[in-house]
Design an enzyme around this catalytic site. Structure first.
Site, short mmCIF file in Angstrom:
data_model
loop_
_atom_site.label_atom_id
_atom_site.label_comp_id
_atom_site.label_asym_id
_atom_site.label_seq_id
_atom_site.Cartn_x
_atom_site.Cartn_y
_atom_site.Cartn_z
N SER A 50 0.80 -1.24 0.00
CA SER A 50 0.00 0.00 0.00
C SER A 50 0.82 1.28 0.00
CB SER A 50 -0.92 0.03 1.22
OG SER A 50 -2.00 -0.82 1.01
N LYS A 65 0.43 3.39 -2.92
CA LYS A 65 -0.73 4.27 -3.09
C LYS A 65 -0.34 5.75 -3.03
CE LYS A 65 -3.89 0.88 -1.08
NZ LYS A 65 -4.49 0.38 0.16
N TYR A 113 -2.93 -2.53 -10.53
CA TYR A 113 -2.90 -2.23 -9.09
C TYR A 113 -2.13 -3.33 -8.33
CZ TYR A 113 -4.58 -2.04 -4.27
OH TYR A 113 -4.64 -2.04 -2.90
N TYR A 160 -4.53 4.06 7.92
CA TYR A 160 -5.87 3.46 7.95
C TYR A 160 -6.65 3.87 9.19
CZ TYR A 160 -3.32 0.92 4.52
OH TYR A 160 -2.54 0.62 3.47
N VAL A 170 1.09 -3.81 3.77
CA VAL A 170 1.00 -5.13 4.40
C VAL A 170 2.23 -6.00 4.11
CG1 VAL A 170 -1.51 -5.24 4.60
CG2 VAL A 170 -0.43 -6.09 2.51
O1 DON Z 1 -4.83 -4.52 -2.07
C1 DON Z 1 -4.31 -5.10 -1.12
O2 DON Z 1 -5.00 -5.63 -0.27
C2 DON Z 1 -2.81 -5.12 -1.00
N1 DON Z 1 -2.19 -5.23 -2.29
C3 DON Z 1 -2.28 -3.89 -0.34
C4 DON Z 1 -2.90 -3.63 1.00
C5 DON Z 1 -2.03 -2.93 1.96
O3 DON Z 1 -0.83 -2.89 1.87
C6 DON Z 1 -2.73 -2.37 3.10
N2 DON Z 1 -1.75 -2.04 4.11
N3 DON Z 1 -1.67 -2.02 5.21
#
Ligand code: DON
Length: 328
Positions: free
Chosen positions: A75, A78, A200, A252, A270
């Protein structure tokens, strides 16, 4: 404690190094939390890897632990893609699709802003997918190259993708698919939904190191100028917008507590990374894949909390000394 304004760079670096090494030793035994496993391939990461990296706007860098160990950016991408969308399309067009309101919901919540018919903010999955939809290019291959070129400007090299993580998420990312199709039904994204989802997932699967994240942070702290390459990676007014959403939405549903206790614009992923920006000063990054219930790195959050407290790094800290240039 030495006065950080009065000491020379070398002394200050040594002081930071000692604290960073001490925190590394103190937090390395923490075994709380677990790597993300909702993307099956992410469950295979080495859970106890740990690194802390600090980079200054002046190009100095220090780090401890697994500073060169590659992991997927997830993430944290993003934030960079949001900057790209703002630069490519301008604020108005981006704001039509994605707002800037923190949600208090989990990062993968299936929630849109019903009144404005847009995704809540670019740091949750819905907003990020809407932002990725704005990446220009005729097909997936061309759009992947646009994203890799964006990373190249920040990293100083073309990044590799973790293809196992990419296909693992492609195969299992049905929640993101649901979010994207909901946005298609509302006219927020274009109808090349599967391609945009694939893009994405690709942008999330880019491999970075903790040192890379600290340098990205230092670039954003340096009005968008990369401290080593000297290149204007992103325009200063775009950096302002990026850091605003990082501060309010980057962690978040933990974002409120984060601003209150840490007070540093930041973005987590993540994959276990956290990137923090100290405007005018530098970038701070941690890597440790054990995550808490919000999806933030357990050790990483602790390191940021402690560094913020020890060095008065909170943006609104009345004593925040690091903001000022050291005396000549
Ligand atoms: O879209 C997703 O769920 C993952 N590729 C990225 C999510 C993420 O890193 C949220 N972070 N804490």
């Amino acid at each position: 404690m030495p006065d950080p304004v009065a000491v020379a760079d070398e002394e200050r670096d040594e002081w930071v190094r000692q604290v960073v090494e001490q925190l590394y030793r103190e937090y390395a035994p923490i075994a709380e939390g677990a790597p993300a496993d909702y993307i099956p391939e992410l469950a295979n990461v080495e859970a106890d890897r740990f690194a802390i990296s600090v980079a200054t706007t002046g190009g100095r860098q220090l780090a401890v632990g697994d500073r060169h160990h590659p992991f997927t950016i997830q993430s944290i991408s993003k934030l960079l893609l949001y900057g790209l969308a703002l630069e490519t399309h301008g604020r108005d067009r981006v704001m039509q699709r994605v707002g800037v309101a923190p949600t208090g919901d989990s990062f993968n919540a299936i929630v849109l802003d019903e009144d404005d018919n847009r995704a809540p903010n670019p740091m949750v999955n819905a907003g990020a997918i809407a932002v990725t939809d704005l990446v220009v290019g005729d097909d997936l291959g061309a759009r992947v190259e646009v994203v890799r070129a964006l990373y190249e400007r920040y990293l100083g090299r073309l990044p590799e993708l973790d293809h196992e993580v990419w296909s693992s998420e492609r195969e299992t990312g049905n929640r993101n698919r649901a979010i994207a199709y909901l946005m298609l039904s509302r006219g927020i994204v274009d109808d090349r939904v599967e391609e945009t989802l694939d893009l994405y997932f690709a942008q999330c699967s880019v491999l970075v190191t903790c040192d890379d994240l600290a340098l990205i942070g230092a670039t954003l702290a340096n009005h968008g100028v990369h401290p080593s390459t000297g290149r204007q990676v992103v325009a200063p007014e775009v950096v302002r917008d990026m850091l605003s959403v990082a501060l309010t939405c980057g962690m978040y549903d933990y974002a409120g507590e984060w601003v209150f206790t840490v007070g540093i614009p930041a973005k987590s992923g993540v994959g276990g990374g956290i990137l923090g920006v100290l405007p005018g000063v530098g970038g701070l990054a941690t890597f440790s894949p054990r995550l808490d219930e919000y999806g933030n790195s357990v050790r990483g959050v602790k390191v940021f909390e402690e560094l913020s407290a020890r060095f008065d790094l909170h943006l609104f800290d009345p004593d925040r000394p690091w903001r000022q240039a050291p005396p000549a």
